[in-house]
Design an enzyme around this catalytic site. Structure first.
Site, PDB file in Angstrom:
ATOM      1  N   TYR A 104       0.839  -1.215   0.000  1.00  0.00           N
ATOM      2  CA  TYR A 104       0.000   0.000   0.000  1.00  0.00           C
ATOM      3  C   TYR A 104       0.866   1.254   0.000  1.00  0.00           C
ATOM      4  CZ  TYR A 104      -4.318  -2.583   0.313  1.00  0.00           C
ATOM      5  OH  TYR A 104      -5.386  -3.383   0.003  1.00  0.00           O
ATOM      6  N   GLN A 135     -15.509   2.597  -6.559  1.00  0.00           N
ATOM      7  CA  GLN A 135     -14.837   1.453  -5.938  1.00  0.00           C
ATOM      8  C   GLN A 135     -13.358   1.796  -5.724  1.00  0.00           C
ATOM      9  OE1 GLN A 135     -16.132  -2.501  -7.827  1.00  0.00           O
ATOM     10  NE2 GLN A 135     -16.565  -1.006  -9.436  1.00  0.00           N
ATOM     11  N   HIS A 170     -15.064   1.675  -0.976  1.00  0.00           N
ATOM     12  CA  HIS A 170     -13.987   0.769  -0.557  1.00  0.00           C
ATOM     13  C   HIS A 170     -12.902   1.476   0.241  1.00  0.00           C
ATOM     14  CE1 HIS A 170     -15.102  -2.212  -3.988  1.00  0.00           C
ATOM     15  NE2 HIS A 170     -15.873  -2.345  -2.939  1.00  0.00           N
ATOM     16  N   CYS A 223       0.320   1.704  16.509  1.00  0.00           N
ATOM     17  CA  CYS A 223      -0.598   2.777  16.917  1.00  0.00           C
ATOM     18  C   CYS A 223       0.015   3.605  18.061  1.00  0.00           C
ATOM     19  CB  CYS A 223      -1.916   2.153  17.384  1.00  0.00           C
ATOM     20  SG  CYS A 223      -3.103   3.359  18.011  1.00  0.00           S
ATOM     21  N   THR A 274     -15.418  -0.635 -14.880  1.00  0.00           N
ATOM     22  CA  THR A 274     -15.398  -1.701 -13.884  1.00  0.00           C
ATOM     23  C   THR A 274     -15.681  -3.035 -14.554  1.00  0.00           C
ATOM     24  OG1 THR A 274     -16.297  -2.506 -11.781  1.00  0.00           O
ATOM     25  CG2 THR A 274     -17.840  -1.371 -13.244  1.00  0.00           C
ATOM     26  N   SER A 275     -14.969  -4.080 -14.081  1.00  0.00           N
ATOM     27  CA  SER A 275     -15.176  -5.425 -14.643  1.00  0.00           C
ATOM     28  C   SER A 275     -16.386  -6.079 -13.992  1.00  0.00           C
ATOM     29  CB  SER A 275     -13.933  -6.286 -14.393  1.00  0.00           C
ATOM     30  OG  SER A 275     -13.743  -6.436 -12.989  1.00  0.00           O
TER      31      SER A 275
HETATM   32  C1  BV8 Z   1     -18.261  -8.139   1.189  1.00  0.00           C
HETATM   33  C2  BV8 Z   1     -10.012  -1.894  -1.837  1.00  0.00           C
HETATM   34  C3  BV8 Z   1     -19.647  -9.152   2.802  1.00  0.00           C
HETATM   35  C4  BV8 Z   1      -8.708  -2.553  -1.515  1.00  0.00           C
HETATM   36  C5  BV8 Z   1     -11.304  -3.616  -3.000  1.00  0.00           C
HETATM   37  C6  BV8 Z   1     -15.370 -15.601  -1.104  1.00  0.00           C
HETATM   38  C7  BV8 Z   1     -14.681 -15.254   0.061  1.00  0.00           C
HETATM   39  C8  BV8 Z   1     -14.741 -13.966   0.600  1.00  0.00           C
HETATM   40  C9  BV8 Z   1     -15.517 -12.986  -0.030  1.00  0.00           C
HETATM   41  C10 BV8 Z   1     -16.194 -13.369  -1.172  1.00  0.00           C
HETATM   42  C11 BV8 Z   1     -16.127 -14.633  -1.714  1.00  0.00           C
HETATM   43  N1  BV8 Z   1     -16.878 -14.653  -2.840  1.00  0.00           N
HETATM   44  C12 BV8 Z   1     -17.427 -13.430  -3.047  1.00  0.00           C
HETATM   45  C13 BV8 Z   1     -17.031 -12.668  -2.031  1.00  0.00           C
HETATM   46  C14 BV8 Z   1     -17.377 -11.278  -1.853  1.00  0.00           C
HETATM   47  C15 BV8 Z   1     -16.191 -10.450  -2.342  1.00  0.00           C
HETATM   48  C16 BV8 Z   1     -16.120 -10.520  -3.854  1.00  0.00           C
HETATM   49  O1  BV8 Z   1     -16.982  -9.991  -4.528  1.00  0.00           O
HETATM   50  N2  BV8 Z   1     -15.097 -11.211  -4.369  1.00  0.00           N
HETATM   51  C17 BV8 Z   1     -14.956 -11.307  -5.816  1.00  0.00           C
HETATM   52  C18 BV8 Z   1     -13.482 -11.338  -6.184  1.00  0.00           C
HETATM   53  C19 BV8 Z   1     -15.696 -12.567  -6.268  1.00  0.00           C
HETATM   54  N3  BV8 Z   1     -16.493  -9.099  -1.916  1.00  0.00           N
HETATM   55  C20 BV8 Z   1     -16.064  -8.706  -0.707  1.00  0.00           C
HETATM   56  O2  BV8 Z   1     -15.348  -9.361   0.025  1.00  0.00           O
HETATM   57  C21 BV8 Z   1     -16.567  -7.330  -0.295  1.00  0.00           C
HETATM   58  N4  BV8 Z   1     -17.141  -7.431   1.008  1.00  0.00           N
HETATM   59  O3  BV8 Z   1     -18.845  -8.684   0.297  1.00  0.00           O
HETATM   60  O4  BV8 Z   1     -18.655  -8.215   2.520  1.00  0.00           O
HETATM   61  C22 BV8 Z   1     -18.947 -10.485   2.897  1.00  0.00           C
HETATM   62  C23 BV8 Z   1     -18.091 -10.687   3.969  1.00  0.00           C
HETATM   63  C24 BV8 Z   1     -17.467 -11.946   4.078  1.00  0.00           C
HETATM   64  C25 BV8 Z   1     -17.674 -12.953   3.116  1.00  0.00           C
HETATM   65  C26 BV8 Z   1     -18.519 -12.701   2.019  1.00  0.00           C
HETATM   66  C27 BV8 Z   1     -19.145 -11.465   1.916  1.00  0.00           C
HETATM   67  C28 BV8 Z   1     -15.408  -6.350  -0.211  1.00  0.00           C
HETATM   68  C29 BV8 Z   1     -14.896  -6.086  -1.619  1.00  0.00           C
HETATM   69  C30 BV8 Z   1     -13.951  -4.894  -1.557  1.00  0.00           C
HETATM   70  C31 BV8 Z   1     -12.539  -5.365  -1.795  1.00  0.00           C
HETATM   71  N5  BV8 Z   1     -11.649  -4.178  -1.886  1.00  0.00           N
HETATM   72  N6  BV8 Z   1     -10.554  -2.496  -3.051  1.00  0.00           N
HETATM   73  C32 BV8 Z   1      -7.644  -2.200  -2.506  1.00  0.00           C
HETATM   74  O5  BV8 Z   1      -7.934  -1.453  -3.478  1.00  0.00           O
HETATM   75  O6  BV8 Z   1      -6.515  -2.659  -2.309  1.00  0.00           O
HETATM   76  S1  BV8 Z   1     -11.868  -4.300  -4.458  1.00  0.00           S
HETATM   77  C33 BV8 Z   1     -10.774  -3.806  -5.668  1.00  0.00           C
HETATM   78  O7  BV8 Z   1     -10.977  -4.680  -6.737  1.00  0.00           O
HETATM   79  C34 BV8 Z   1     -11.124  -2.456  -6.210  1.00  0.00           C
HETATM   80  O8  BV8 Z   1     -11.512  -1.543  -5.240  1.00  0.00           O
HETATM   81  C35 BV8 Z   1     -12.209  -2.741  -7.184  1.00  0.00           C
HETATM   82  O9  BV8 Z   1     -13.448  -2.656  -6.578  1.00  0.00           O
HETATM   83  C36 BV8 Z   1     -11.952  -4.171  -7.516  1.00  0.00           C
HETATM   84  C37 BV8 Z   1     -11.458  -4.223  -8.911  1.00  0.00           C
HETATM   85  O10 BV8 Z   1     -12.575  -4.080  -9.660  1.00  0.00           O
HETATM   86  P1  BV8 Z   1     -12.606  -2.984 -10.816  1.00  0.00           P
HETATM   87  O11 BV8 Z   1     -12.615  -1.628 -10.224  1.00  0.00           O
HETATM   88  O12 BV8 Z   1     -13.721  -3.385 -11.685  1.00  0.00           O
HETATM   89  O13 BV8 Z   1     -11.212  -3.120 -11.558  1.00  0.00           O
HETATM   90  P2  BV8 Z   1     -10.785  -4.250 -12.582  1.00  0.00           P
HETATM   91  O14 BV8 Z   1      -9.326  -4.138 -12.775  1.00  0.00           O
HETATM   92  O15 BV8 Z   1     -11.390  -5.546 -12.164  1.00  0.00           O
HETATM   93  O16 BV8 Z   1     -11.519  -3.812 -13.947  1.00  0.00           O
HETATM   94  C38 BV8 Z   1     -11.080  -2.635 -14.614  1.00  0.00           C
HETATM   95  C39 BV8 Z   1     -12.055  -2.427 -15.738  1.00  0.00           C
HETATM   96  O17 BV8 Z   1     -11.719  -1.209 -16.382  1.00  0.00           O
HETATM   97  C40 BV8 Z   1     -11.983  -3.518 -16.787  1.00  0.00           C
HETATM   98  O18 BV8 Z   1     -13.302  -3.921 -17.112  1.00  0.00           O
HETATM   99  C41 BV8 Z   1     -11.328  -2.821 -17.987  1.00  0.00           C
HETATM  100  O19 BV8 Z   1     -11.842  -3.288 -19.222  1.00  0.00           O
HETATM  101  C42 BV8 Z   1     -11.734  -1.397 -17.773  1.00  0.00           C
HETATM  102  N7  BV8 Z   1     -10.817  -0.397 -18.329  1.00  0.00           N
HETATM  103  C43 BV8 Z   1      -9.473  -0.500 -18.540  1.00  0.00           C
HETATM  104  N8  BV8 Z   1      -9.012   0.659 -19.057  1.00  0.00           N
HETATM  105  C44 BV8 Z   1     -10.081   1.509 -19.146  1.00  0.00           C
HETATM  106  C45 BV8 Z   1     -11.230   0.838 -18.690  1.00  0.00           C
HETATM  107  N9  BV8 Z   1     -12.447   1.401 -18.666  1.00  0.00           N
HETATM  108  C46 BV8 Z   1     -12.545   2.674 -19.121  1.00  0.00           C
HETATM  109  N10 BV8 Z   1     -11.493   3.391 -19.577  1.00  0.00           N
HETATM  110  C47 BV8 Z   1     -10.257   2.845 -19.606  1.00  0.00           C
HETATM  111  N11 BV8 Z   1      -9.208   3.567 -20.064  1.00  0.00           N
HETATM  112 ZN    ZN Z   2      -4.776   1.835  18.500  1.00  0.00          ZN
END
Ligand code: BV8
Ligand code: ZN
Length: 253
Positions: free
Chosen positions: A66, A101, A119, A147, A188-189
């Protein structure tokens, strides 16, 4: 009438516009996306870094990753996509809310005011144990800090996989998704929940969905799809919408 003109008309006439953004909106600023080529995840697996387990296993590795992202953020600027979205908020009659996000703060730096960061915020550091928090300042040094209040490890103020989203932001994002006339989905994907469910929730509530993504991800949910980089697609779209909203006829260039 072209898709651009039809989409611009929707935006010009809307009362409430929700904009859902992901890593793609910051791609042209030079911030790597998560899943795209050269994305962050390319080098590491998400479960190794952006999870509580990953942090517990190796706090220094996660903290230093980070810190590297914070140092990188010092080098980047908002791009035309961020500025076009900020212009929408200023110049369209609609109430425009950005649900992002991303944790890079670029929407706010581009002038957007109404931003829901579901997020968290890369520049925020929180304590793993008490309520201490601070904003990080350069130099972003390696080595996970403790801390000053209670001595526990500090961590980035972001939402990791498997962690709940902040309640207030999640409720606000859901309220916007269920009550907007138009949802503009940019870069977003749509793989990460609950954010990935917002476009279909908006569509189910009767909103028109517009997608901007070179690699469209929403399938049939989107009424208009602009398969282009956001920095190229958004400025003309916003130009056309603003011109229509201010009553001028506009044949987009
Ligand atoms: C939750 C902060 C309740 C950190 C992020 C199994 C076990 C545990 C959890 C899960 C599980 N199965 C499902 C889950 C839920 C999980 C989830 O959805 N997992 C996915 C992988 C299946 N979600 C969670 O855990 C969320 N919490 O649900 O709580 C819970 C609790 C416990 C158990 C279950 C549920 C929390 C999710 C938040 C995670 N933190 N970020 C950090 O940044 O380090 S997520 C992180 O990845 C980003 O913030 C962002 O949200 C995500 C990436 O997604 P995108 O933004 O879409 O980026 P990506 O690269 O994927 O896509 C880019 C897109 O841009 C592409 O489509 C591309 O074509 C396009 N692009 C490229 N260039 C351009 C463009 N578009 C326009 N112009 C361009 N030039
Ligand atoms: Zn503390």
């Amino acid at each position: 009438m072209s898709d651009l003109e039809q989409a611009a008309r929707l935006l010009a006439r809307a009362q409430r516009i929700a904009v859902l953004t992901g890593a793609g909106v910051s791609a042209e600023s030079g911030v790597p996306t998560f899943r795209g080529a050269g994305g962050f995840w390319g080098k590491y697996r998400p479960e190794d870094l952006a999870t509580p387990e990953g942090f517990a296993r190796d706090p220094n590795l996660v903290w230093n990753w980070y810190q590297a992202r914070r140092r990188q953020l010092l080098q980047v600027q908002p791009n035309p996509a961020h500025y076009a979205l900020a212009r929408m908020e200023r110049e369209l009659p609609a109430r425009v809310t950005i649900i992002t996000q991303n944790i890079d703060g670029l929407h706010q730096r581009a002038g957007s005011k109404n931003v829901i960061a579901i997020h968290g915020d890369l520049m925020l550091t929180i304590c793993t144990s008490c309520s201490f928090s601070r904003r990080e300042e350069p130099p972003f040094e390696d080595g996970v800090p403790r801390c000053p209040n209670c001595g526990a490890l500090l961590r980035p103020g972001v939402v990791w996989f498997g962690e709940l989203l902040p309640e207030r932001e999640l409720q606000q994002a859901l309220e916007e998704s269920h009550n907007c006339d138009v949802m503009l989905v940019v870069g977003t994907s749509a793989q990460v929940y609950p954010a990935a469910g917002f476009p279909s929730a908006a569509r189910a509530a009767g909103a028109a969905v517009i997608e901007v993504n070179p690699d469209p991800a929403l399938g049939g949910i989107a009424r208009y799809v602009f398969a282009q980089p956001a920095g190229q697609a958004l400025p003309p779209l916003v130009d056309a919408a603003v011109a229509l909203a201010s009553g001028g006829q506009h044949s987009p260039g």
